[in-house]
Design a protein around this motif. Structure first.
Motif, PDB file in Angstrom:
ATOM      1  N   GLY A  81       0.848  -1.186   0.000  1.00  0.00           N
ATOM      2  CA  GLY A  81       0.000   0.000   0.000  1.00  0.00           C
ATOM      3  C   GLY A  81       0.882   1.233   0.000  1.00  0.00           C
ATOM      4  N   GLY A  82       0.424   2.299   0.640  1.00  0.00           N
ATOM      5  CA  GLY A  82       1.183   3.544   0.661  1.00  0.00           C
ATOM      6  C   GLY A  82       1.882   3.763   1.983  1.00  0.00           C
ATOM      7  N   MET A  83       3.079   4.321   1.920  1.00  0.00           N
ATOM      8  CA  MET A  83       3.818   4.657   3.135  1.00  0.00           C
ATOM      9  C   MET A  83       4.733   5.838   2.862  1.00  0.00           C
ATOM     10  N   ARG A  84       5.004   6.575   3.898  1.00  0.00           N
ATOM     11  CA  ARG A  84       5.917   7.721   3.789  1.00  0.00           C
ATOM     12  C   ARG A  84       7.339   7.174   3.873  1.00  0.00           C
ATOM     13  N   THR A  85       8.148   7.493   2.875  1.00  0.00           N
ATOM     14  CA  THR A  85       9.499   6.951   2.784  1.00  0.00           C
ATOM     15  C   THR A  85      10.515   8.057   2.580  1.00  0.00           C
ATOM     16  N   PHE A  99      21.641   3.872  -3.697  1.00  0.00           N
ATOM     17  CA  PHE A  99      20.504   4.559  -3.118  1.00  0.00           C
ATOM     18  C   PHE A  99      20.070   3.823  -1.862  1.00  0.00           C
ATOM     19  N   ASP A 100      19.537   4.600  -0.943  1.00  0.00           N
ATOM     20  CA  ASP A 100      19.011   4.067   0.308  1.00  0.00           C
ATOM     21  C   ASP A 100      17.576   4.530   0.430  1.00  0.00           C
ATOM     22  N   THR A 101      16.731   3.646   0.878  1.00  0.00           N
ATOM     23  CA  THR A 101      15.345   3.977   1.121  1.00  0.00           C
ATOM     24  C   THR A 101      14.933   3.406   2.473  1.00  0.00           C
ATOM     25  N   GLY A 102      13.832   3.858   2.983  1.00  0.00           N
ATOM     26  CA  GLY A 102      13.295   3.340   4.238  1.00  0.00           C
ATOM     27  C   GLY A 102      12.132   4.198   4.671  1.00  0.00           C
ATOM     28  N   GLN A 103      11.496   3.764   5.736  1.00  0.00           N
ATOM     29  CA  GLN A 103      10.345   4.527   6.222  1.00  0.00           C
ATOM     30  C   GLN A 103      10.811   5.854   6.806  1.00  0.00           C
ATOM     31  N   ALA A 104      10.042   6.886   6.533  1.00  0.00           N
ATOM     32  CA  ALA A 104      10.380   8.236   7.027  1.00  0.00           C
ATOM     33  C   ALA A 104       9.708   8.479   8.364  1.00  0.00           C
TER      34      ALA A 104
END
Length: 104
Positions: A81-85, A99-104
């Motif tokens: 679904g949707g999440m702030r990252t 690149f690095d990603t993760g939950q914000a």
């Protein structure tokens, strides 16, 4: 309202991701590119297939850091679904080497 990334390489990354264009996406990465998810090293090909291309990943950018290489976005895919990252990029010339990603 979505914000446009200011770094042209990061902007192209977001555009390729949102278009589901695997060829354009990987053309933006160096041959030895790496990525992390919440700081944990991941297999780039397996992660992008699972989290982006097989799951209709889409990024709506909310904010961009002054250097243009870090951003916060609502990331949506059919798995989670949707999440702030948060996303950060190491740009090497006209390609991304990490690149690095993760939950914000």
């Amino acid at each position: 309202m979505a914000v446009q990334p200011t770094d042209p390489v990061v902007a192209a990354f977001v555009a390729a991701l949102n278009a589901g264009d695997r060829e354009a996406f990987f053309a933006l990465l160096t041959d030895d590119a790496t990525m992390t998810d919440d700081g944990t090293e991941r297999d780039l090909a397996a992660w992008t297939d699972k989290e982006i291309f097989s799951a209709a990943g889409h990024m709506d950018v909310e904010s961009v850091a002054p250097d243009g290489r870090s951003l916060v976005a609502t990331y949506t895919n059919s798995t989670w679904g949707g999440m702030r990252t948060r996303w950060s990029f190491t740009v090497d010339g006209d390609r991304i080497s990490h690149f690095d990603t993760g939950q914000a």
